[in-house]
Scaffold this motif. Structure first.
Motif, PDB file in Angstrom:
ATOM      1  N   SER A 130      29.697   3.773   4.468  1.00 31.01           N
ATOM      2  CA  SER A 130      30.106   2.123   4.200  1.00 31.01           C
ATOM      3  C   SER A 130      31.056   1.559   4.755  1.00 31.01           C
ATOM      4  CB  SER A 130      31.095   2.819   2.724  1.00 31.01           C
ATOM      5  OG  SER A 130      30.859   1.389   1.950  1.00 31.01           O
ATOM      6  N   GLN A 131      30.574   0.098   5.178  1.00 37.41           N
ATOM      7  CA  GLN A 131      30.931  -0.297   6.217  1.00 37.41           C
ATOM      8  C   GLN A 131      30.874  -2.124   5.636  1.00 37.41           C
ATOM      9  OE1 GLN A 131      30.778   0.361  10.570  1.00 37.41           O
ATOM     10  NE2 GLN A 131      30.459  -1.361  11.077  1.00 37.41           N
ATOM     11  N   SER A 172      24.468  -9.139  17.646  1.00 38.98           N
ATOM     12  CA  SER A 172      23.665  -7.830  18.219  1.00 38.98           C
ATOM     13  C   SER A 172      23.724  -6.409  17.059  1.00 38.98           C
ATOM     14  CB  SER A 172      24.388  -6.788  19.179  1.00 38.98           C
ATOM     15  OG  SER A 172      25.340  -7.068  19.310  1.00 38.98           O
ATOM     16  N   ALA A 173      22.805  -5.978  17.561  1.00 45.51           N
ATOM     17  CA  ALA A 173      22.857  -4.124  16.747  1.00 45.51           C
ATOM     18  C   ALA A 173      24.234  -3.442  16.784  1.00 45.51           C
ATOM     19  CB  ALA A 173      21.831  -3.570  17.309  1.00 45.51           C
ATOM     20  N   PHE A 174      24.837  -2.579  16.178  1.00 47.34           N
ATOM     21  CA  PHE A 174      26.192  -2.280  15.820  1.00 47.34           C
ATOM     22  C   PHE A 174      25.582  -0.419  15.602  1.00 47.34           C
ATOM     23  CE2 PHE A 174      25.028  -3.796  11.539  1.00 47.34           C
ATOM     24  CZ  PHE A 174      25.714  -2.917  10.916  1.00 47.34           C
ATOM     25  N   THR A 175      26.673   0.115  15.747  1.00 51.34           N
ATOM     26  CA  THR A 175      26.199   1.964  14.893  1.00 51.34           C
ATOM     27  C   THR A 175      27.444   2.036  14.552  1.00 51.34           C
ATOM     28  OG1 THR A 175      25.928   2.778  17.241  1.00 51.34           O
ATOM     29  CG2 THR A 175      26.254   4.356  15.772  1.00 51.34           C
ATOM     30  N   PRO A 176      27.415   2.281  13.548  1.00 56.76           N
ATOM     31  CA  PRO A 176      28.363   2.281  11.856  1.00 56.76           C
ATOM     32  C   PRO A 176      29.435   3.391  12.286  1.00 56.76           C
ATOM     33  CG  PRO A 176      26.808   2.977  11.400  1.00 56.76           C
ATOM     34  CD  PRO A 176      26.099   2.217  12.378  1.00 56.76           C
ATOM     35  N   THR A 177      30.913   3.420  11.533  1.00 58.75           N
ATOM     36  CA  THR A 177      31.667   4.404  12.246  1.00 58.75           C
ATOM     37  C   THR A 177      32.241   4.608  10.736  1.00 58.75           C
ATOM     38  OG1 THR A 177      33.289   2.251  11.839  1.00 58.75           O
ATOM     39  CG2 THR A 177      32.910   2.984  13.909  1.00 58.75           C
ATOM     40  N   ALA A 197      16.918  10.237   2.896  1.00 61.87           N
ATOM     41  CA  ALA A 197      18.044   9.384   3.185  1.00 61.87           C
ATOM     42  C   ALA A 197      18.455   7.908   2.484  1.00 61.87           C
ATOM     43  CB  ALA A 197      17.367   8.591   4.904  1.00 61.87           C
ATOM     44  N   LEU A 198      19.452   8.103   1.525  1.00 60.02           N
ATOM     45  CA  LEU A 198      19.957   6.634   0.907  1.00 60.02           C
ATOM     46  C   LEU A 198      19.738   5.537   1.617  1.00 60.02           C
ATOM     47  CD1 LEU A 198      23.130   8.700  -0.121  1.00 60.02           C
ATOM     48  CD2 LEU A 198      20.178   9.302  -1.435  1.00 60.02           C
ATOM     49  N   PRO A 199      18.816   4.781   0.323  1.00 61.30           N
ATOM     50  CA  PRO A 199      18.589   3.750   1.438  1.00 61.30           C
ATOM     51  C   PRO A 199      20.402   2.515   0.977  1.00 61.30           C
ATOM     52  CG  PRO A 199      18.574   3.453  -1.515  1.00 61.30           C
ATOM     53  CD  PRO A 199      18.095   5.200  -0.732  1.00 61.30           C
ATOM     54  N   LEU A 200      20.443   1.908   2.264  1.00 62.72           N
ATOM     55  CA  LEU A 200      21.049   1.105   1.986  1.00 62.72           C
ATOM     56  C   LEU A 200      21.687   0.548   1.263  1.00 62.72           C
ATOM     57  CD1 LEU A 200      21.294  -0.070   5.918  1.00 62.72           C
ATOM     58  CD2 LEU A 200      22.004   1.253   5.162  1.00 62.72           C
ATOM     59  N   GLU A 201      22.825   0.031   0.321  1.00 63.36           N
ATOM     60  CA  GLU A 201      23.128  -0.505  -0.705  1.00 63.36           C
ATOM     61  C   GLU A 201      23.876  -1.626  -0.308  1.00 63.36           C
ATOM     62  OE1 GLU A 201      24.975   0.011  -5.174  1.00 63.36           O
ATOM     63  OE2 GLU A 201      24.130   1.820  -4.036  1.00 63.36           O
ATOM     64  N   VAL A 202      23.907  -2.774  -0.526  1.00 66.76           N
ATOM     65  CA  VAL A 202      25.253  -4.332  -0.906  1.00 66.76           C
ATOM     66  C   VAL A 202      26.175  -3.335  -2.030  1.00 66.76           C
ATOM     67  CG1 VAL A 202      25.346  -6.207  -0.239  1.00 66.76           C
ATOM     68  CG2 VAL A 202      23.682  -5.376   0.664  1.00 66.76           C
ATOM     69  N   VAL A 203      27.208  -3.389  -1.424  1.00 70.64           N
ATOM     70  CA  VAL A 203      27.839  -2.834  -2.865  1.00 70.64           C
ATOM     71  C   VAL A 203      28.802  -4.136  -3.639  1.00 70.64           C
ATOM     72  CG1 VAL A 203      30.039  -1.903  -3.507  1.00 70.64           C
ATOM     73  CG2 VAL A 203      28.154  -0.826  -1.865  1.00 70.64           C
ATOM     74  N   SER A 204      29.119  -5.349  -2.183  1.00 73.53           N
ATOM     75  CA  SER A 204      29.511  -6.250  -2.493  1.00 73.53           C
ATOM     76  C   SER A 204      29.228  -7.581  -1.599  1.00 73.53           C
ATOM     77  CB  SER A 204      31.146  -6.283  -3.014  1.00 73.53           C
ATOM     78  OG  SER A 204      31.984  -6.005  -2.152  1.00 73.53           O
ATOM     79  N   SER A 205      29.415  -8.698  -1.851  1.00 70.04           N
ATOM     80  CA  SER A 205      29.541  -9.259  -0.791  1.00 70.04           C
ATOM     81  C   SER A 205      29.936 -11.147  -1.247  1.00 70.04           C
ATOM     82  CB  SER A 205      28.139 -10.030  -0.966  1.00 70.04           C
ATOM     83  OG  SER A 205      27.136 -10.840  -1.957  1.00 70.04           O
ATOM     84  N   GLY A 206      30.738 -11.827  -0.384  1.00 72.43           N
ATOM     85  CA  GLY A 206      31.768 -13.122  -0.615  1.00 72.43           C
ATOM     86  C   GLY A 206      32.300 -13.666   0.975  1.00 72.43           C
ATOM     87  N   PHE A 207      33.010 -14.539   0.500  1.00 79.38           N
ATOM     88  CA  PHE A 207      32.995 -15.533   1.712  1.00 79.38           C
ATOM     89  C   PHE A 207      34.867 -14.824   1.840  1.00 79.38           C
ATOM     90  CE2 PHE A 207      30.023 -17.816   0.435  1.00 79.38           C
ATOM     91  CZ  PHE A 207      29.373 -18.706   1.588  1.00 79.38           C
ATOM     92  N   SER A 244      26.568   0.245   2.125  1.00 81.01           N
ATOM     93  CA  SER A 244      26.991   1.703   2.443  1.00 81.01           C
ATOM     94  C   SER A 244      26.192   2.074   2.451  1.00 81.01           C
ATOM     95  CB  SER A 244      27.815   2.398   0.824  1.00 81.01           C
ATOM     96  OG  SER A 244      26.749   1.969  -0.796  1.00 81.01           O
ATOM     97  N   GLY A 245      25.983   3.666   2.546  1.00 76.12           N
ATOM     98  CA  GLY A 245      24.334   4.153   2.659  1.00 76.12           C
ATOM     99  C   GLY A 245      23.708   4.220   4.404  1.00 76.12           C
TER     100      GLY A 245
END
Length: 93
Positions: free
Chosen positions: A72-73, A64-69, A19-29, A39-40
């Motif tokens: 990358s989301q 709450s918890a979510f299931t990604p579609t 399993a690939l680790p989750l990665e924060v590709v970008s962030s901001g307001f 991603s991941g």
């Protein structure tokens, strides 16, 4: 008679991709929300966003918890606190 030994060896290799680790590709307001492009994700699993303002073992769920579609989301905190905050996205077991 004939004396002998027979050895059978079976070696099993796990060829599934780790399993690939989750990665924060970008962030901001975005307006009043704070968004993280992650991603991941595995679309067969559930995740949740956690937030801390002190990094003192006080991470609490944001929503709450979510299931990604998709793998990358965007994950968002609709009400980020004033000042600073730290975020973690984790798989829910």
């Amino acid at each position: 008679g004939l004396a002998g030994s027979q050895y059978n060896a079976i070696t099993v290799y796990d060829t599934s991709a780790p399993a690939l680790p989750l990665e924060v590709v970008s962030s901001g307001f975005n307006g009043g929300s704070f968004e993280l492009q992650v991603s991941g994700f595995d679309t067969g699993k559930q995740y949740r966003l956690l937030r801390s303002t002190t990094l003192n073992n006080d991470f609490a769920p944001v929503g709450s918890a979510f299931t990604p579609t998709a793998s990358s989301q965007t994950v968002s905190d609709p009400s980020p606190p004033a000042g600073k905050a730290f975020y973690v996205v984790e798989e829910v077991n």
